[in-house]
Design a protein around this motif. Sequence first.
Motif, PDB file in Angstrom:
ATOM      1  N   GLY A  93       6.909   9.364  -3.568  1.00  0.00           N
ATOM      2  CA  GLY A  93       7.181   7.940  -3.746  1.00  0.00           C
ATOM      3  C   GLY A  93       8.638   7.662  -4.086  1.00  0.00           C
ATOM      4  N   GLY A  94       8.936   6.359  -4.170  1.00  0.00           N
ATOM      5  CA  GLY A  94      10.311   5.929  -4.366  1.00  0.00           C
ATOM      6  C   GLY A  94      10.909   6.356  -5.697  1.00  0.00           C
ATOM      7  N   MET A  95      10.160   6.224  -6.781  1.00  0.00           N
ATOM      8  CA  MET A  95      10.703   6.590  -8.093  1.00  0.00           C
ATOM      9  C   MET A  95      11.084   8.073  -8.125  1.00  0.00           C
ATOM     10  N   HIS A 106      15.956  -7.605  -1.634  1.00  0.00           N
ATOM     11  CA  HIS A 106      16.248  -7.071  -2.965  1.00  0.00           C
ATOM     12  C   HIS A 106      15.152  -7.376  -3.979  1.00  0.00           C
ATOM     13  N   ASN A 107      14.886  -6.415  -4.821  1.00  0.00           N
ATOM     14  CA  ASN A 107      14.051  -6.615  -6.003  1.00  0.00           C
ATOM     15  C   ASN A 107      14.973  -6.674  -7.200  1.00  0.00           C
ATOM     16  N   PRO A 108      15.118  -7.802  -7.903  1.00  0.00           N
ATOM     17  CA  PRO A 108      14.351  -9.022  -7.759  1.00  0.00           C
ATOM     18  C   PRO A 108      15.014 -10.109  -6.890  1.00  0.00           C
ATOM     19  N   VAL A 116      20.807   4.359  -2.024  1.00  0.00           N
ATOM     20  CA  VAL A 116      20.302   3.201  -1.286  1.00  0.00           C
ATOM     21  C   VAL A 116      18.781   3.198  -1.432  1.00  0.00           C
ATOM     22  N   ASP A 117      18.249   2.172  -2.084  1.00  0.00           N
ATOM     23  CA  ASP A 117      16.811   2.136  -2.392  1.00  0.00           C
ATOM     24  C   ASP A 117      16.178   1.066  -1.498  1.00  0.00           C
ATOM     25  N   ASN A 118      15.290   1.514  -0.579  1.00  0.00           N
ATOM     26  CA  ASN A 118      14.945   0.580   0.494  1.00  0.00           C
ATOM     27  C   ASN A 118      13.447   0.391   0.754  1.00  0.00           C
ATOM     28  N   PRO A 119      12.642   0.127  -0.283  1.00  0.00           N
ATOM     29  CA  PRO A 119      11.191   0.089  -0.061  1.00  0.00           C
ATOM     30  C   PRO A 119      10.679  -1.128   0.716  1.00  0.00           C
ATOM     31  N   TYR A 120      11.484  -2.198   0.776  1.00  0.00           N
ATOM     32  CA  TYR A 120      10.984  -3.434   1.408  1.00  0.00           C
ATOM     33  C   TYR A 120      11.473  -3.598   2.844  1.00  0.00           C
ATOM     34  N   ARG A 121      12.268  -2.648   3.312  1.00  0.00           N
ATOM     35  CA  ARG A 121      12.957  -2.758   4.608  1.00  0.00           C
ATOM     36  C   ARG A 121      12.045  -3.159   5.761  1.00  0.00           C
ATOM     37  N   ASN A 162      13.298   6.000   0.338  1.00  0.00           N
ATOM     38  CA  ASN A 162      12.278   5.094   0.853  1.00  0.00           C
ATOM     39  C   ASN A 162      10.893   5.548   0.404  1.00  0.00           C
ATOM     40  N   THR A 163       9.896   4.725   0.709  1.00  0.00           N
ATOM     41  CA  THR A 163       8.548   4.973   0.197  1.00  0.00           C
ATOM     42  C   THR A 163       7.531   4.259   1.087  1.00  0.00           C
ATOM     43  N   PHE A 164       6.323   4.802   1.135  1.00  0.00           N
ATOM     44  CA  PHE A 164       5.223   4.117   1.829  1.00  0.00           C
ATOM     45  C   PHE A 164       4.492   3.140   0.898  1.00  0.00           C
ATOM     46  N   THR A 165       4.974   3.002  -0.338  1.00  0.00           N
ATOM     47  CA  THR A 165       4.281   2.185  -1.333  1.00  0.00           C
ATOM     48  C   THR A 165       3.995   0.762  -0.872  1.00  0.00           C
ATOM     49  N   LYS A 166       4.983   0.119  -0.263  1.00  0.00           N
ATOM     50  CA  LYS A 166       4.827  -1.311   0.052  1.00  0.00           C
ATOM     51  C   LYS A 166       4.074  -1.528   1.364  1.00  0.00           C
ATOM     52  N   THR A 167       3.931  -0.477   2.171  1.00  0.00           N
ATOM     53  CA  THR A 167       3.276  -0.648   3.476  1.00  0.00           C
ATOM     54  C   THR A 167       1.900   0.002   3.532  1.00  0.00           C
ATOM     55  N   TRP A 221      -0.657   6.201  -2.853  1.00  0.00           N
ATOM     56  CA  TRP A 221      -0.360   7.437  -2.120  1.00  0.00           C
ATOM     57  C   TRP A 221       0.633   8.323  -2.841  1.00  0.00           C
ATOM     58  N   ARG A 222       1.601   7.690  -3.497  1.00  0.00           N
ATOM     59  CA  ARG A 222       2.752   8.407  -4.039  1.00  0.00           C
ATOM     60  C   ARG A 222       3.418   9.234  -2.942  1.00  0.00           C
ATOM     61  N   VAL A 223       3.708   8.631  -1.841  1.00  0.00           N
ATOM     62  CA  VAL A 223       4.440   9.328  -0.775  1.00  0.00           C
ATOM     63  C   VAL A 223       5.628   8.464  -0.351  1.00  0.00           C
TER      64      VAL A 223
HETATM   65  C1  LIG Z   1      13.351  -1.500  -5.568  1.00  0.00           C
HETATM   66  C2  LIG Z   1      12.254  -0.536  -5.796  1.00  0.00           C
HETATM   67  N1  LIG Z   1      12.495   0.774  -5.744  1.00  0.00           N
HETATM   68  C3  LIG Z   1      11.531   1.685  -5.947  1.00  0.00           C
HETATM   69  C4  LIG Z   1      10.238   1.298  -6.219  1.00  0.00           C
HETATM   70  C5  LIG Z   1       9.215   2.342  -6.534  1.00  0.00           C
HETATM   71  O1  LIG Z   1       8.452   2.722  -5.460  1.00  0.00           O
HETATM   72  P1  LIG Z   1       7.278   3.778  -5.652  1.00  0.00           P
HETATM   73  O2  LIG Z   1       6.053   3.031  -6.097  1.00  0.00           O
HETATM   74  O3  LIG Z   1       7.116   4.372  -4.297  1.00  0.00           O
HETATM   75  O4  LIG Z   1       7.701   4.789  -6.653  1.00  0.00           O
HETATM   76  C6  LIG Z   1       9.933  -0.063  -6.272  1.00  0.00           C
HETATM   77  C7  LIG Z   1       8.553  -0.499  -6.589  1.00  0.00           C
HETATM   78  O5  LIG Z   1       8.304  -1.570  -7.042  1.00  0.00           O
HETATM   79  C8  LIG Z   1      10.958  -1.004  -6.064  1.00  0.00           C
HETATM   80  O6  LIG Z   1      10.753  -2.319  -6.126  1.00  0.00           O
END
Ligand SMILES: Cc1ncc(COP(=O)(O)O)c(C=O)c1O
Length: 392
Positions: A96-98, A171-173, A199-204, A228-233, A238-240
Amino acid sequence: MTLDGLTALARGLTVPTGFVDASLAAPAPGTIRLTGGIPAPEALPVAAIARASAQVWQDGGGAALQYSPGPGFPALREWIASREGVDPSRIVVTNGGMHGLTLAVLTVVERDAVVAVDDPVFPGFRWALEIATTRTLPVPVRADGFDVDHLAVRLAAGDRIAAAYTVPDFHNPAQVSLSAEKRQALIELAERYGFYVIVDNPYRELRFAGADQGVAAFNSSDRAIHVNTFTKTLGPGWRVGWLVLPEHLVDPVIRLRNRLDVHTSSVTQAIVERLVTAEEPGYDRIVRDAAVLYRERATVLVDALHEHLPGAFEIRTPEGGLFLWPRLTDDGVDPAALFRRAAANGVVYHQGELFAADPRQRSAARHLRFAFGDRTPDQLHEAVRRLAAAYR
Ligand SMILES: Cc1ncc(COP(=O)(O)O)c(C=O)c1O
């Protein structure tokens, strides 16, 4: 409980606050939460996941129950690499992204180094960063993203950073995207001054309007770590996720994770690989359908704010992602009091001040963060009605 015996690192990690304030932890029954930033359950391809997972076991399980290569399953890396436009050797599958952010920090941020960060900033990155440092250089996020000129001025004046962190798409937020010109300019700065861009791109993938500003500037640079991460899609459970790394960072990152988690679960990789490489429904369609759903929700939310609270906020229409970041226009409105009244009225959201990277700057505090992805149009409409009652 005594902290004796803990390492300085373990002792130093802060308890994340603000996100779990009393009204959020125990909201009144029927409260509508606009806090999530998570996908809508109906946008997740559960039937396709069931098919992909059944196939893994029908085929005997195979690689799913064995160790994986540290960087991930080859076919999954290849699929990701072809979407990113890079060689598969540069992809590392993460939890996952974190996890990707933490690996990036551990690899390129020396203890107590300074890191430039978005202001407002995704708080999760600050938590990941604490593993190495709490020293940040906040960089304002403008209508076209991270203010690269601001950073350039600071660097020219002698400031030095190990890395710069930004969320370039939706962007978050702050909801905005970084322009193509500024992507290029940021990379040029990184090359000139010798820092890394995280570069943190989960919403791309969740675009429903506007033009894609592209990721080639990042993926073609030796100075960018693209997370990147599959979290948002596909769902956070999954934590992938994955990293696109410059070639010279692949081995250091893998050596590091050999000491941490060894590799991402083979079971989850096997299912995700089947799912994304299957012809039906196809990852593109999963993402497209989700974006249609989020566009509708974003529109309902924006329209409801205009209808019930005309003029109360400066609002930008989202082009993608899961957030709206409206700014209170009336300086006489106290955001904390508004939040308390809203919570009492049965609607909660995140207050802008939670995202401030520079506590001396009051600008983030004039904003509210609404996460609309996992709320239905009816709930969004009702949430705004309740907010309007609280505002008056
Ligand atoms: C900007 C940003 N980066 C990373 C993450 C974390 O993603 P993940 O759940 O895959 O660890 C999030 C989740 O909210 C996010 O908003």
